[in-house]
Design an enzyme around this catalytic site. Sequence first.
Site, PDB file in Angstrom:
ATOM      1  N   SER A  98      20.090  71.701 -14.393  1.00 16.62           N
ATOM      2  CA  SER A  98      19.574  71.806 -15.748  1.00 16.62           C
ATOM      3  C   SER A  98      20.463  71.065 -16.748  1.00 16.62           C
ATOM      4  CB  SER A  98      19.421  73.290 -16.083  1.00 16.62           C
ATOM      5  OG  SER A  98      18.492  73.447 -17.093  1.00 16.62           O
TER       6      SER A  98
ATOM      7  N   TRP B 107       8.723  72.431 -17.771  1.00 13.12           N
ATOM      8  CA  TRP B 107       9.561  72.030 -18.912  1.00 13.12           C
ATOM      9  C   TRP B 107      10.440  70.827 -18.552  1.00 13.12           C
ATOM     10  CZ3 TRP B 107       9.004  72.555 -23.759  1.00 13.12           C
ATOM     11  CH2 TRP B 107      10.076  72.578 -24.660  1.00 13.12           C
TER      12      TRP B 107
ATOM     13  N   HIS C 276      12.546  77.353 -12.339  1.00  6.71           N
ATOM     14  CA  HIS C 276      13.759  76.633 -12.726  1.00  6.71           C
ATOM     15  C   HIS C 276      14.996  77.390 -12.229  1.00  6.71           C
ATOM     16  CE1 HIS C 276      15.958  73.868 -15.249  1.00  6.71           C
ATOM     17  NE2 HIS C 276      16.515  74.837 -15.954  1.00  6.71           N
TER      18      HIS C 276
HETATM   19  C1  GTR Z   1      16.575  74.558 -21.739  1.00 11.68           C
HETATM   20  C2  GTR Z   1      16.597  73.127 -22.146  1.00 11.68           C
HETATM   21  C3  GTR Z   1      16.583  72.254 -20.949  1.00 11.68           C
HETATM   22  C4  GTR Z   1      17.537  72.706 -19.858  1.00 11.68           C
HETATM   23  C5  GTR Z   1      17.713  74.202 -19.795  1.00 11.68           C
HETATM   24  C6  GTR Z   1      18.940  74.743 -19.083  1.00 11.68           C
HETATM   25  O1  GTR Z   1      16.486  75.443 -22.785  1.00 11.68           O
HETATM   26  O2  GTR Z   1      15.496  72.902 -22.944  1.00 11.68           O
HETATM   27  O3  GTR Z   1      16.832  70.917 -21.340  1.00 11.68           O
HETATM   28  O4  GTR Z   1      18.711  72.043 -19.897  1.00 11.68           O
HETATM   29  O5  GTR Z   1      17.767  74.777 -21.041  1.00 11.68           O
HETATM   30  O6  GTR Z   1      20.022  74.173 -19.130  1.00 11.68           O
HETATM   31  O7  GTR Z   1      18.797  75.806 -18.490  1.00 11.68           O
END
Ligand code: GTR
Length: 424
Positions: free
Chosen positions: A264, A355, A405
């Site tokens: 992420s 996302w 995620h």
């Molecule tokens: C989210 C963000 C992403 C991703 C994520 C994370 O809120 O929009 O770009 O990096 O966080 O790091 O878990």
Amino acid sequence: MKIAFPYCLLLLCCFAGFKSQAQTFPSNNDESKVAAYTLPDVLKMPNGKQCANSREWMQVQRPYIFHLYEENQFGRFPSKKINIRYRLLETDKNALGGTATRKQVRIFLHPADSSVYTDLLLYIPNQVKGPVPVFLGYNFSGNHTVSTDNNIILGNRWVPSRARGAVNNRATEASRGADTASWQVSTILVKGFAIATAYYGDLEPDTAAGFMMGIRSSLKDVLNIQPNEWCAMGAWAWGLSLMVDYLQQDNSIDAHKIALLGHSRLGKAALWAGAADPRFALIVSNESGEGGAAISRRWYGETLQIINAHFPHWFAAKYKTYGDNVNALPVDAHMLLSLMAPRPLYVASAVEDTWSDPKGEFLSAKEASKVYALFGKKGIDADSMPALQQQVGGTVRYHIRAGKHAVTLYDWEQYLQFASEQFR
Ligand code: GTR
């Protein structure tokens, strides 16, 4: 703490941007609404000619693209070498039921101020003789979260209030083992890899005002670089490079086999570190999404405009100027991935993680494969995305798995297999 005037302004802008815009920017999850776009040609050199071979890539095109990233997205990557000092805080040859040697190493980053440090936690498999390959990666809320091992020093840095067990933005005993699912410690060790991890907040707390408590402020004179000349991602990436300095002199580690993994936001930082430092021998982007592996020109999932509004500190100031005109950005994610070439690169997505734009991640890995071809390396030649849980590609590898995620056991199994194969 006293806040210097220009920083006050910077902060005000950050918060104003967040408040007024964060909720209002549109995002899209409908593939049929993704408009056509044209990617910048990764092989088009500044003189207009096509980069034709690996020598031109290394000498001309790679430095050119790296510089475009410094200018437009991440800011300067510190070029000044600093002499870090280490202190072994604790070690145990019989950790995790005798399967591993644990080391906790404090890496001091400032020549005089010993409050500027990051703590690296290492587990080295006991069943393997000699230096071992290692997976290095940041954790999200402290070393004590990656295992239930009670001997891990409980971090005392600022952590986000959503971190498990956090009280007043500090970890507590209840925080231990909070993220063991993302760190499949026993699986990694059984495969003969060491694990090295540190808390990214040691370098800079992940908030808009975090730079005042992090290395962008404490090391500005040492590195000769002002906080606004780079960004939080830059600070995190640079920290990873310093960990390599440490690993190179730890003789239980094979420093030619350092695999870097980031998930992420930490995947974005890992890609920038991989771009800046060739000592990372293999790079894994786990669902790094916008600003990482996903094509920004695709209007799908998180957008450049949204990421800058939500996380004004992540990227350099210039990046924000592309929010409403992403087509003017001289780079796109395939170019960031191409900076890993010819080193093995794994890009992974999860189907429910819309996302991060899985298709945008696949397409950029495929496009970056053109650069791997200059080195005679096979990248991704599949025209469409693979089915779930199917690896595709060669030196550039991709999968999309079922689920959300996260970094899962399935992901780790693929990375371990890939690294074993590539490091053979
Ligand atoms: C989210 C963000 C992403 C991703 C994520 C994370 O809120 O929009 O770009 O990096 O966080 O790091 O878990």
